[in-house]
Design a protein around this motif. Sequence first.
Motif, PDB file in Angstrom:
ATOM      1  N   GLY A 183      -4.226  -7.826  -1.692  1.00 32.64           N
ATOM      2  CA  GLY A 183      -4.447  -9.144  -2.159  1.00 32.64           C
ATOM      3  C   GLY A 183      -4.865 -10.308  -0.865  1.00 32.64           C
ATOM      4  N   ALA A 184      -5.817 -10.554  -0.871  1.00 34.06           N
ATOM      5  CA  ALA A 184      -6.333 -11.610   0.539  1.00 34.06           C
ATOM      6  C   ALA A 184      -5.221 -12.791   0.725  1.00 34.06           C
ATOM      7  N   GLU A 185      -4.422 -13.022  -0.397  1.00 38.37           N
ATOM      8  CA  GLU A 185      -3.517 -14.158  -0.124  1.00 38.37           C
ATOM      9  C   GLU A 185      -2.332 -13.581   0.670  1.00 38.37           C
ATOM     10  N   TYR A 186      -1.996 -12.479   0.808  1.00 39.78           N
ATOM     11  CA  TYR A 186      -0.960 -11.930   1.536  1.00 39.78           C
ATOM     12  C   TYR A 186      -1.269 -11.664   3.085  1.00 39.78           C
ATOM     13  N   LYS A 187      -2.537 -11.721   3.465  1.00 43.84           N
ATOM     14  CA  LYS A 187      -3.146 -11.619   4.654  1.00 43.84           C
ATOM     15  C   LYS A 187      -2.718 -10.395   5.243  1.00 43.84           C
ATOM     16  N   LEU A 188      -2.478  -9.332   4.720  1.00 47.32           N
ATOM     17  CA  LEU A 188      -2.174  -7.998   5.425  1.00 47.32           C
ATOM     18  C   LEU A 188      -3.512  -7.478   5.788  1.00 47.32           C
ATOM     19  N   GLY A 189      -4.611  -7.664   5.238  1.00 46.60           N
ATOM     20  CA  GLY A 189      -5.895  -7.246   5.447  1.00 46.60           C
ATOM     21  C   GLY A 189      -6.098  -5.713   5.406  1.00 46.60           C
ATOM     22  N   TRP A 190      -5.216  -5.088   4.505  1.00 46.84           N
ATOM     23  CA  TRP A 190      -5.492  -3.513   4.501  1.00 46.84           C
ATOM     24  C   TRP A 190      -6.705  -3.382   3.377  1.00 46.84           C
ATOM     25  N   LYS A 191      -7.332  -2.129   3.628  1.00 48.28           N
ATOM     26  CA  LYS A 191      -8.375  -1.709   2.883  1.00 48.28           C
ATOM     27  C   LYS A 191      -8.063  -0.918   1.575  1.00 48.28           C
ATOM     28  N   ALA A 192      -8.920  -1.007   0.679  1.00 47.75           N
ATOM     29  CA  ALA A 192      -8.705  -0.111  -0.546  1.00 47.75           C
ATOM     30  C   ALA A 192      -9.589   1.198  -0.141  1.00 47.75           C
ATOM     31  N   GLY A 193      -9.543   2.201  -0.971  1.00 49.30           N
ATOM     32  CA  GLY A 193     -10.203   3.506  -1.006  1.00 49.30           C
ATOM     33  C   GLY A 193      -9.312   4.728  -0.967  1.00 49.30           C
ATOM     34  N   VAL A 194      -9.575   5.653  -1.438  1.00 53.07           N
ATOM     35  CA  VAL A 194      -8.819   6.885  -1.577  1.00 53.07           C
ATOM     36  C   VAL A 194      -8.701   7.545  -0.165  1.00 53.07           C
ATOM     37  N   ASP A 195      -9.320   7.275   0.823  1.00 53.85           N
ATOM     38  CA  ASP A 195      -9.210   7.717   2.046  1.00 53.85           C
ATOM     39  C   ASP A 195      -8.487   6.543   3.081  1.00 53.85           C
ATOM     40  N   GLU A 196      -8.317   5.583   2.527  1.00 52.55           N
ATOM     41  CA  GLU A 196      -7.608   4.474   3.210  1.00 52.55           C
ATOM     42  C   GLU A 196      -6.244   4.078   3.098  1.00 52.55           C
ATOM     43  N   LEU A 197      -5.903   4.378   1.730  1.00 53.15           N
ATOM     44  CA  LEU A 197      -4.597   3.816   1.286  1.00 53.15           C
ATOM     45  C   LEU A 197      -4.114   5.117   0.408  1.00 53.15           C
ATOM     46  N   PHE A 198      -2.707   5.556   0.827  1.00 53.07           N
ATOM     47  CA  PHE A 198      -2.101   6.397   0.020  1.00 53.07           C
ATOM     48  C   PHE A 198      -0.508   5.748  -0.210  1.00 53.07           C
ATOM     49  N   MET A 199      -0.169   6.111  -1.507  1.00 56.06           N
ATOM     50  CA  MET A 199       1.047   5.495  -1.919  1.00 56.06           C
ATOM     51  C   MET A 199       1.889   6.627  -2.668  1.00 56.06           C
ATOM     52  N   LEU A 200       3.003   7.063  -2.275  1.00 64.81           N
ATOM     53  CA  LEU A 200       3.967   7.768  -3.013  1.00 64.81           C
ATOM     54  C   LEU A 200       4.906   6.838  -3.947  1.00 64.81           C
ATOM     55  N   SER A 201       4.863   7.230  -5.148  1.00 67.39           N
ATOM     56  CA  SER A 201       5.897   6.647  -5.977  1.00 67.39           C
ATOM     57  C   SER A 201       6.981   7.653  -6.521  1.00 67.39           C
ATOM     58  N   VAL A 202       8.106   7.160  -6.368  1.00 68.23           N
ATOM     59  CA  VAL A 202       9.158   8.095  -6.585  1.00 68.23           C
ATOM     60  C   VAL A 202      10.166   7.139  -7.698  1.00 68.23           C
ATOM     61  N   GLY A 203      10.573   8.182  -8.580  1.00 67.05           N
ATOM     62  CA  GLY A 203      11.318   7.600  -9.688  1.00 67.05           C
ATOM     63  C   GLY A 203      12.723   8.059  -9.798  1.00 67.05           C
ATOM     64  N   THR A 204      13.520   7.731 -10.723  1.00 69.06           N
ATOM     65  CA  THR A 204      14.926   7.964 -10.621  1.00 69.06           C
ATOM     66  C   THR A 204      15.238   8.706 -12.257  1.00 69.06           C
ATOM     67  N   GLY A 205      14.364   9.550 -12.463  1.00 69.01           N
ATOM     68  CA  GLY A 205      14.439  10.275 -13.539  1.00 69.01           C
ATOM     69  C   GLY A 205      13.790   9.703 -14.854  1.00 69.01           C
TER      70      GLY A 205
END
Length: 380
Positions: free
Chosen positions: A219-241
Amino acid sequence: MGKEVDRHLFSEGRKRVLCLDGGGIRGLLSVAVLERVEAILRARQPAEKQPTFVLSDYFDLIAGTSTGSIIAALLALGKTMKEVRAAYEELGPLIFSKPRAGAPVLQAKYEAGPFDAELKDALHETTLGGHGLRTGLLITCHRMDNGSAWILCNNKEGKYWRHDSTRPIRHLVRASAAAPTYFDPIILPIGNAQTGLFLDGAMSGLNNPSLATLIYVLGAEYKLGWKAGVDELFMLSVGTGYKRYLRDQADFAGKIVGFQASDALTGLIHQSSFQALMTMQALSYSTEPFILNGEVSGLADTNIAGKPLLHFERVDAPLDGETQQKDLGLFLNEAELEDLERMDNCKKPNLGNLHLIGQRYAARLKETRLPSTFDIGAAP
């Protein structure tokens, strides 16, 4: 705030995010998965850096809700998974140590005093803007008095950084983990001599914080300036079962209204987490999409944004006996399976089973789910 945090949050290049669900003591499942993740990533470092490698070296932002916020805070402070596991196994039995009489119908089930004391011992007075943090940290909570979700991050460009930078992390974790029926809400200063009443981030539908975190980093409003894209952003999401949320019709109908409301709230948290996961998979690419249900499977052929906004991997361990027997080779009796679902069961046998399930599941985690293109020092 130190240079390490600035480098993680504001430098150019590919970005890596870790998101951790809520779930009480079932966070031990997350711990077991993260032990495996740490081992895989450590082995990829140069030999001279392996002894000191920690997950805060790799992930540019670590986000958590409730029990996930405890793990996230410890990791963002540069703890190894060995240290996190030791702290977690000590924290759990102490946090859930003093059940109150008459709870949870008349009051919260547990006194918050031991919880507050353990958080202070583990996190001290480190603030969100303090130099102890080694990477980005994001914590979710719910402000009950005005019904709003609060997403707090050590982002110096944030609109309310003047207030947020001085907040002790232990207060934010305590707010994020103030699960209704388990702990009393907490009153915290919000700035301008005002206070807010805070509850668990799951009350804002953020038990799985991945979607809120994605909006935050792009989001531009948070001013981090990160880029979207499968080669730009990786997220690992871990659950609790995970386990399908089932309730007997007659049993539910026969309960008093207060217990019906509690069951309904549990179902709401479960479904909001599911919807967040479903949306994430519809926006992303995954090497192994998490199976959502029999109708849509893992949404592998769907991308509602036109192209993937990120590379997203969801890792979560099964809590039902059939899947554990088939996939993990574990045979637990009915009572043991029921114990697994409880967020506050800190008996040693249950803790052992939780960690064992996490270990067995983590052992099946393919290294390709941590894509080499996002390795530290990988070619752009």
